[in-house]
Design an enzyme around this catalytic site. Structure first.
Site, PDB file in Angstrom:
ATOM      1  N   ASP A   1       6.646  49.509   7.640  1.00 32.13           N
ATOM      2  CA  ASP A   1       6.118  50.147   6.476  1.00 32.13           C
ATOM      3  C   ASP A   1       5.360  51.589   6.742  1.00 32.13           C
ATOM      4  OD1 ASP A   1       6.925  47.944   5.262  1.00 32.13           O
ATOM      5  OD2 ASP A   1       5.364  47.162   4.558  1.00 32.13           O
TER       6      ASP A   1
ATOM      7  N   LYS B   1      12.004  45.883   1.332  1.00 31.57           N
ATOM      8  CA  LYS B   1      11.487  44.629   0.971  1.00 31.57           C
ATOM      9  C   LYS B   1      10.558  44.798  -0.243  1.00 31.57           C
ATOM     10  CE  LYS B   1       7.906  44.860   4.557  1.00 31.57           C
ATOM     11  NZ  LYS B   1       6.588  44.829   3.733  1.00 31.57           N
TER      12      LYS B   1
ATOM     13  N   CYS C   1       1.117  43.059   6.583  1.00 32.38           N
ATOM     14  CA  CYS C   1       2.680  42.933   6.677  1.00 32.38           C
ATOM     15  C   CYS C   1       3.166  42.979   8.175  1.00 32.38           C
ATOM     16  CB  CYS C   1       3.363  44.195   5.957  1.00 32.38           C
ATOM     17  SG  CYS C   1       3.072  44.063   4.077  1.00 32.38           S
TER      18      CYS C   1
END
Length: 212
Positions: A11, A111, A160
């Protein structure tokens, strides 16, 4: 080259950096180091995950009347943190950061695209309405390529990135965090993150420059 190891970049998106919708502490500081690491071509396999939410995602605080960002609510029998709207599909904040050369990626895994399920980890979504955590297919993809070890960097170290590392270890991969190429939502969580990683047998590499 790390023949049996993969680099997973989690990310690395503007919305998780200063000025973004869900800014991590010093999130932009990792960008030059990640670009430099990719240019060194130390890994045969490289993966990037990309948070990719539809508008009105269930994790957005505004979708829950009377709730505020960073509040926790029960969802499907598990705690769910509510977030500001972030990484909405097709917006500039959801793009992979433009100052990183992503052309060497073997896989870009989006995702969080299911409107009713959040997704922190690159390996499994969060718990859904049926009580399971659906696989993203990443573990199988890595195994098919002979990978048994992963190095993880990106954002956020306490969410994450942490979940990705824990799921990697649980799936049988030797897992390591590139500490200097990750940042947390808040540095207040760093001690707890270290404790969690060490308890799970996950390695901490203090500097990506130590990789050969």
């Amino acid at each position: 080259m790390q023949a049996h190891a993969a680099l997973i970049l989690v990310d690395v998106q503007p919305d998780f950096m200063p000025g973004g919708a869900l800014a991590c502490h010093e999130g932009d500081a990792i960008v030059p180091g990640i670009d430099k690491l990719l240019n060194r071509q130390l890994f045969r396999h490289t993966v990037a995950t990309q948070d990719w939410h539809p508008r009105g995602h269930i994790s957005f605080a505004r979708m829950h009347a009377g709730s505020q960002p960073f509040q926790q609510i029960p969802l499907y029998g598990h705690p769910q943190t509510l977030w500001p709207d972030h990484c909405v599909q097709g917006t500039p904040g959801a793009a992979l950061h433009p100052d990183v050369d992503w052309t060497s990626m073997d896989l870009i895994l989006r995702k969080g695209s299911r409107p009713d399920v959040d997704s922190y980890s690159g390996f499994q979504e969060n718990h859904g309405p049926d009580g399971t955590r659906p696989s993203t297919g990443l573990a199988g993809w890595l195994r098919e390529r002979g990978v048994d070890e992963v190095y993880v960097a990106g954002l956020a170290r306490d969410v994450c990135v942490l979940w990705t590392l824990q799921d990697a270890a649980a799936a049988g991969f030797r897992a390591h965090l590139l500490w200097d190429l990750s940042r947390p939502v808040t540095p207040d969580t760093d001690a707890a993150t270290r404790t969690t990683l060490e308890a799970a047998g996950i390695g901490i590499v203090e500097s990506a420059s130590q990789l050969h």
